[in-house]
Design a protein around this motif. Sequence first.
Motif, PDB file in Angstrom:
ATOM      1  N   ALA A   1       9.610  -3.146  -0.777  1.00 54.42           N
ATOM      2  CA  ALA A   1       8.661  -2.935  -1.872  1.00 54.42           C
ATOM      3  C   ALA A   1       9.201  -1.919  -2.865  1.00 54.42           C
ATOM      4  O   ALA A   1       9.022  -2.062  -4.072  1.00 54.42           O
ATOM      5  CB  ALA A   1       7.317  -2.478  -1.310  1.00 54.42           C
ATOM      6  N   ARG A   2       9.878  -0.897  -2.373  1.00 52.72           N
ATOM      7  CA  ARG A   2      10.452   0.109  -3.266  1.00 52.72           C
ATOM      8  C   ARG A   2      11.589  -0.473  -4.091  1.00 52.72           C
ATOM      9  O   ARG A   2      11.787  -0.096  -5.245  1.00 52.72           O
ATOM     10  CB  ARG A   2      10.934   1.304  -2.447  1.00 52.72           C
ATOM     11  CG  ARG A   2       9.786   2.216  -2.015  1.00 52.72           C
ATOM     12  CD  ARG A   2      10.260   3.326  -1.115  1.00 52.72           C
ATOM     13  NE  ARG A   2       9.177   4.249  -0.799  1.00 52.72           N
ATOM     14  CZ  ARG A   2       9.225   5.144   0.171  1.00 52.72           C
ATOM     15  NH1 ARG A   2      10.315   5.229   0.934  1.00 52.72           N
ATOM     16  NH2 ARG A   2       8.204   5.940   0.397  1.00 52.72           N
TER      17      ARG A   2
ATOM     18  N   VAL B   1      -1.701  -8.138  -8.975  1.00 53.72           N
ATOM     19  CA  VAL B   1      -2.546  -8.687 -10.043  1.00 53.72           C
ATOM     20  C   VAL B   1      -2.503 -10.209 -10.025  1.00 53.72           C
ATOM     21  O   VAL B   1      -3.538 -10.879 -10.181  1.00 53.72           O
ATOM     22  CB  VAL B   1      -2.097  -8.141 -11.411  1.00 53.72           C
ATOM     23  CG1 VAL B   1      -2.801  -8.882 -12.549  1.00 53.72           C
ATOM     24  CG2 VAL B   1      -2.396  -6.650 -11.512  1.00 53.72           C
ATOM     25  N   GLY B   2      -1.298 -10.777  -9.825  1.00 54.05           N
ATOM     26  CA  GLY B   2      -1.188 -12.234  -9.752  1.00 54.05           C
ATOM     27  C   GLY B   2      -1.993 -12.812  -8.606  1.00 54.05           C
ATOM     28  O   GLY B   2      -2.684 -13.832  -8.767  1.00 54.05           O
ATOM     29  N   ILE B   3      -1.920 -12.157  -7.449  1.00 54.90           N
ATOM     30  CA  ILE B   3      -2.710 -12.603  -6.305  1.00 54.90           C
ATOM     31  C   ILE B   3      -4.193 -12.480  -6.614  1.00 54.90           C
ATOM     32  O   ILE B   3      -4.986 -13.386  -6.308  1.00 54.90           O
ATOM     33  CB  ILE B   3      -2.342 -11.793  -5.045  1.00 54.90           C
ATOM     34  CG1 ILE B   3      -0.928 -12.143  -4.587  1.00 54.90           C
ATOM     35  CG2 ILE B   3      -3.349 -12.050  -3.924  1.00 54.90           C
ATOM     36  CD1 ILE B   3      -0.408 -11.265  -3.472  1.00 54.90           C
ATOM     37  N   GLY B   4      -4.579 -11.375  -7.238  1.00 54.61           N
ATOM     38  CA  GLY B   4      -5.984 -11.173  -7.583  1.00 54.61           C
ATOM     39  C   GLY B   4      -6.519 -12.250  -8.499  1.00 54.61           C
ATOM     40  O   GLY B   4      -7.617 -12.788  -8.273  1.00 54.61           O
ATOM     41  N   ILE B   5      -5.749 -12.593  -9.529  1.00 59.64           N
ATOM     42  CA  ILE B   5      -6.182 -13.628 -10.465  1.00 59.64           C
ATOM     43  C   ILE B   5      -6.311 -14.972  -9.758  1.00 59.64           C
ATOM     44  O   ILE B   5      -7.277 -15.719  -9.966  1.00 59.64           O
ATOM     45  CB  ILE B   5      -5.192 -13.730 -11.641  1.00 59.64           C
ATOM     46  CG1 ILE B   5      -5.262 -12.456 -12.500  1.00 59.64           C
ATOM     47  CG2 ILE B   5      -5.487 -14.959 -12.504  1.00 59.64           C
ATOM     48  CD1 ILE B   5      -4.195 -12.369 -13.561  1.00 59.64           C
TER      49      ILE B   5
ATOM     50  N   THR C   1       6.716  -4.356 -10.388  1.00 59.04           N
ATOM     51  CA  THR C   1       6.767  -5.672  -9.750  1.00 59.04           C
ATOM     52  C   THR C   1       5.685  -5.803  -8.689  1.00 59.04           C
ATOM     53  O   THR C   1       5.019  -6.840  -8.582  1.00 59.04           O
ATOM     54  CB  THR C   1       8.143  -5.910  -9.120  1.00 59.04           C
ATOM     55  OG1 THR C   1       9.148  -5.792 -10.129  1.00 59.04           O
ATOM     56  CG2 THR C   1       8.228  -7.288  -8.488  1.00 59.04           C
ATOM     57  N   ASN C   2       5.496  -4.740  -7.902  1.00 54.63           N
ATOM     58  CA  ASN C   2       4.449  -4.766  -6.884  1.00 54.63           C
ATOM     59  C   ASN C   2       3.069  -4.904  -7.510  1.00 54.63           C
ATOM     60  O   ASN C   2       2.230  -5.658  -7.029  1.00 54.63           O
ATOM     61  CB  ASN C   2       4.509  -3.492  -6.037  1.00 54.63           C
ATOM     62  CG  ASN C   2       5.630  -3.523  -5.024  1.00 54.63           C
ATOM     63  OD1 ASN C   2       5.626  -4.311  -4.095  1.00 54.63           O
ATOM     64  ND2 ASN C   2       6.615  -2.666  -5.214  1.00 54.63           N
TER      65      ASN C   2
ATOM     66  N   ASN D   1       0.824  -1.208   0.000  1.00 54.61           N
ATOM     67  CA  ASN D   1       0.000   0.000   0.000  1.00 54.61           C
ATOM     68  C   ASN D   1       0.856   1.255   0.000  1.00 54.61           C
ATOM     69  O   ASN D   1       0.455   2.292  -0.526  1.00 54.61           O
ATOM     70  CB  ASN D   1      -0.922   0.015   1.223  1.00 54.61           C
ATOM     71  CG  ASN D   1      -2.186  -0.791   1.002  1.00 54.61           C
ATOM     72  OD1 ASN D   1      -2.532  -1.119  -0.123  1.00 54.61           O
ATOM     73  ND2 ASN D   1      -2.869  -1.113   2.089  1.00 54.61           N
ATOM     74  N   GLY D   2       2.039   1.168   0.594  1.00 54.55           N
ATOM     75  CA  GLY D   2       2.924   2.320   0.638  1.00 54.55           C
ATOM     76  C   GLY D   2       3.539   2.659  -0.704  1.00 54.55           C
ATOM     77  O   GLY D   2       4.076   3.751  -0.880  1.00 54.55           O
ATOM     78  N   VAL D   3       3.457   1.738  -1.664  1.00 53.29           N
ATOM     79  CA  VAL D   3       4.084   1.963  -2.968  1.00 53.29           C
ATOM     80  C   VAL D   3       3.056   1.949  -4.092  1.00 53.29           C
ATOM     81  O   VAL D   3       2.887   2.928  -4.817  1.00 53.29           O
ATOM     82  CB  VAL D   3       5.179   0.908  -3.246  1.00 53.29           C
ATOM     83  CG1 VAL D   3       5.806   1.136  -4.618  1.00 53.29           C
ATOM     84  CG2 VAL D   3       6.238   0.957  -2.165  1.00 53.29           C
ATOM     85  N   ALA D   4       2.352   0.847  -4.249  1.00 55.27           N
ATOM     86  CA  ALA D   4       1.481   0.684  -5.412  1.00 55.27           C
ATOM     87  C   ALA D   4       0.014   0.563  -5.053  1.00 55.27           C
ATOM     88  O   ALA D   4      -0.836   0.706  -5.906  1.00 55.27           O
ATOM     89  CB  ALA D   4       1.910  -0.568  -6.199  1.00 55.27           C
TER      90      ALA D   4
END
Length: 249
Positions: free
Chosen positions: A219-220, A232-236, A226-227, A20-23
Amino acid sequence: MDLTQVGVLSLAAFAAGAINGVAGGGTLITFSALLAAGLDPRQANATSTVALWPGTLGAVVAGHADLPAGRPLLLRLALPCFVGGLIGSILLLKTPSTWFEAFIPWLILFATVLFAFQQGVQHVSRRTMPGPLVALFQLGVGIYGGYFGAAIGILTLAALSFLGERHLPRATAVKNVLVALINGVAVVVFGVSGLVQWQTALAMTLASILGGYQGVRLARRLGPRTNRALVVGIGIAVVAWTLWRNLSR
């Protein structure tokens, strides 16, 4: 829940705070982890919202320097956010768990698509729109945010862009306040409803705050792309899992 489950959920919250702090996109991680831990879908949604809300307040504090210049935008969109968040959270309470469980794959798919095509959404939103239409759009964002919440930051940035805001730090600061308002209303509604698993939420809150301060460094290093790909991968994967779970019942 046993200590192992709480530990896994805390790790998920730590990762969510960092992302959340990045993307953005941490909601998908915590919500999915709570579902996998066996919580009722509405409980998972409410507990995830409560657990991650303090992190949103931290983002508001971090961007306070840009808020004075964004005050006119805040005044224009605060009421739609408040009303929308209230409507959405009450709608969740009124939705039977079986119905909400059927909606979950499509809500997650919607959020995942938004994350995947975030740059495209931002490009489209560079046009300006009449203020009343933007307020109506943000009301819809608030309703969606109170009901589920993932990706409302992207939609809120689009609303600000529709109003002609092109200064990204200022737009981000205003977005954080509006998202905190939507989620804050939902936290109050969920908190008095009995849906929130408070012990779990507290453990996850502490982990998400720690992730926001410490994990964000990692994350940075990975970078926004990448984040975003991770989210997106987790969402799918979660869409496929929830669809399979619904069909197998």
